[in-house]
Design a protein around this motif. Structure first.
Motif, PDB file in Angstrom:
ATOM      1  N   LYS A 144       0.819  -1.208   0.000  1.00  0.00           N
ATOM      2  CA  LYS A 144       0.000   0.000   0.000  1.00  0.00           C
ATOM      3  C   LYS A 144       0.857   1.265   0.000  1.00  0.00           C
ATOM      4  N   LEU A 145       2.042   1.167   0.592  1.00  0.00           N
ATOM      5  CA  LEU A 145       2.966   2.299   0.573  1.00  0.00           C
ATOM      6  C   LEU A 145       3.665   2.429  -0.784  1.00  0.00           C
ATOM      7  N   GLY A 146       3.625   1.338  -1.566  1.00  0.00           N
ATOM      8  CA  GLY A 146       4.276   1.360  -2.866  1.00  0.00           C
ATOM      9  C   GLY A 146       5.784   1.284  -2.780  1.00  0.00           C
ATOM     10  N   GLU A 147       6.297   0.559  -1.771  1.00  0.00           N
ATOM     11  CA  GLU A 147       7.739   0.451  -1.631  1.00  0.00           C
ATOM     12  C   GLU A 147       8.193  -0.999  -1.707  1.00  0.00           C
ATOM     13  N   SER A 148       9.478  -1.170  -1.991  1.00  0.00           N
ATOM     14  CA  SER A 148      10.070  -2.495  -2.108  1.00  0.00           C
ATOM     15  C   SER A 148      10.779  -2.867  -0.817  1.00  0.00           C
ATOM     16  N   ALA A 149      10.717  -4.159  -0.477  1.00  0.00           N
ATOM     17  CA  ALA A 149      11.414  -4.617   0.726  1.00  0.00           C
ATOM     18  C   ALA A 149      12.924  -4.544   0.544  1.00  0.00           C
ATOM     19  N   THR A 150      13.397  -4.639  -0.701  1.00  0.00           N
ATOM     20  CA  THR A 150      14.837  -4.618  -0.948  1.00  0.00           C
ATOM     21  C   THR A 150      15.390  -3.191  -1.044  1.00  0.00           C
ATOM     22  N   ARG A 151      14.547  -2.236  -1.435  1.00  0.00           N
ATOM     23  CA  ARG A 151      14.981  -0.831  -1.506  1.00  0.00           C
ATOM     24  C   ARG A 151      13.918   0.038  -0.830  1.00  0.00           C
ATOM     25  N   PRO A 152      13.781  -0.094   0.492  1.00  0.00           N
ATOM     26  CA  PRO A 152      12.686   0.587   1.194  1.00  0.00           C
ATOM     27  C   PRO A 152      12.917   2.079   1.355  1.00  0.00           C
TER      28      PRO A 152
ATOM     29  N   VAL B  66      15.610 -10.386  12.857  1.00  0.00           N
ATOM     30  CA  VAL B  66      15.205  -9.652  14.065  1.00  0.00           C
ATOM     31  C   VAL B  66      13.800  -9.083  13.906  1.00  0.00           C
ATOM     32  N   GLY B  67      13.629  -8.136  12.988  1.00  0.00           N
ATOM     33  CA  GLY B  67      12.319  -7.506  12.847  1.00  0.00           C
ATOM     34  C   GLY B  67      12.373  -6.345  11.869  1.00  0.00           C
ATOM     35  N   TYR B  68      11.789  -5.216  12.272  1.00  0.00           N
ATOM     36  CA  TYR B  68      11.667  -4.066  11.374  1.00  0.00           C
ATOM     37  C   TYR B  68      11.997  -2.769  12.112  1.00  0.00           C
ATOM     38  N   ARG B  69      12.357  -1.747  11.322  1.00  0.00           N
ATOM     39  CA  ARG B  69      12.558  -0.418  11.870  1.00  0.00           C
ATOM     40  C   ARG B  69      12.357   0.586  10.735  1.00  0.00           C
ATOM     41  N   MET B  70      12.187   1.842  11.092  1.00  0.00           N
ATOM     42  CA  MET B  70      12.055   2.878  10.093  1.00  0.00           C
ATOM     43  C   MET B  70      13.423   3.202   9.498  1.00  0.00           C
ATOM     44  N   THR B  71      13.423   3.640   8.254  1.00  0.00           N
ATOM     45  CA  THR B  71      14.670   4.006   7.590  1.00  0.00           C
ATOM     46  C   THR B  71      15.258   5.264   8.227  1.00  0.00           C
ATOM     47  N   ALA B  72      16.529   5.514   7.929  1.00  0.00           N
ATOM     48  CA  ALA B  72      17.175   6.726   8.425  1.00  0.00           C
ATOM     49  C   ALA B  72      16.566   7.933   7.728  1.00  0.00           C
ATOM     50  N   ARG B  73      16.542   9.050   8.437  1.00  0.00           N
ATOM     51  CA  ARG B  73      15.950  10.273   7.871  1.00  0.00           C
ATOM     52  C   ARG B  73      16.873  10.864   6.810  1.00  0.00           C
TER      53      ARG B  73
END
Length: 257
Positions: free
Chosen positions: A233-241, A250-257
């Motif tokens: 829904k965000l239109g993003e790729s797991a490999t290039r988020p 481990v899990g997930y986190r937000m990308t660097a700003r």
């Protein structure tokens, strides 16, 4: 807003429909039941329930199609009930907009526990909220500050937990409650990694009430599907988020700003 003590049951088997009705009524819900998908959709539209249970294998419109149509008109929590434990059915159910699923035959206390967990999910994670001004607003403008109060932002992605709103680059995101809760949790954590187990416990409401730490493979797989749906829904790729990174193992986190 959905009725806090209203539930809709969509189940073609009269005996199971009666059992679920009894379980939810004992849990304090006013219950409305239907035997077909079309009738169930009409009940959801009429009563705006907090919880909807939905059988997958129904004549005519099946549970997958019914879930999609319900999700288009309601933010009700959807629990799918299926006699098939195949992974493909689980994935298809969650992709249709369901928040959880239970395999038949089920124990009454299991269904009640799942419902109670959904109902006690916190809508705001106060200790983790991080409010940032929108990038195109003047922080000295009082009207702009009032308009942005309560929003969490990250690289064009905005979430307002109290209003249950999410936007990406100014476009509204149509998220299920589980997807929204996961996104809010990750945005609140920022660069801190949130494990799949922690997200599963959050969706069950147990991370905040000192519940059991047990997380099953089903719980972990459900998180993976929810995150995959969220990324789609965000239109993003797991490999290039752009927004949500996978930290392998481990899990997930937000990308660097």
């Amino acid at each position: 807003m959905a009725g806090p003590n209203v539930a809709v049951i969509i189940e073609d088997d009269a005996d199971i429909r009666g059992l679920i009705s009894e379980i939810l009524e004992q849990a304090g819900f006013t219950v409305h039941a239907a035997g077909t998908g079309a009738e169930g959709i009409a009940l959801v539209e009429q009563h705006d329930p907090a919880i909807t249970t939905l059988d997958i294998s129904m004549p005519g419109m099946d549970g997958f199609e019914t879930a999609k149509r319900i999700r288009a008109i309601s933010a009700t929590y959807i629990i799918m009930l299926t006699a098939r434990a195949d992974e493909i059915d689980t994935l298809q159910g969650l992709q249709s907009g369901a928040d959880d699923y239970i395999t038949k035959p089920f124990r009454p206390r299991e269904l009640r526990a799942r419902v109670e967990a959904m109902m006690r999910r916190p809508r705001v994670i106060a200790s983790d909220l991080r409010e940032d001004p929108a990038p195109d607003t003047d922080p000295t403008d009082p009207d702009a500050s009032a308009a942005d109060a309560g929003w969490m932002t990250h690289r064009g992605l905005r979430v307002h937990p109290e209003m249950h709103l999410a936007e990406a680059d100014g476009t509204h995101l149509d998220l299920t409650r589980s997807e929204f809760d996961i996104l809010t949790d990750l945005m609140g954590a920022g660069r801190r990694v949130v494990s799949k187990s922690d997200l599963a416990l959050m969706l069950r409401g147990e991370r905040y009430v000192g519940g059991s730490d047990f997380v099953s493979e089903h719980d972990v797989r459900a998180i993976e599907v929810h995150v995959a749906n969220l990324r789609r829904k965000l239109g993003e790729s797991a490999t290039r988020p752009r927004w949500i990174e996978t930290v392998r193992g481990v899990g997930y986190r937000m990308t660097a700003r």
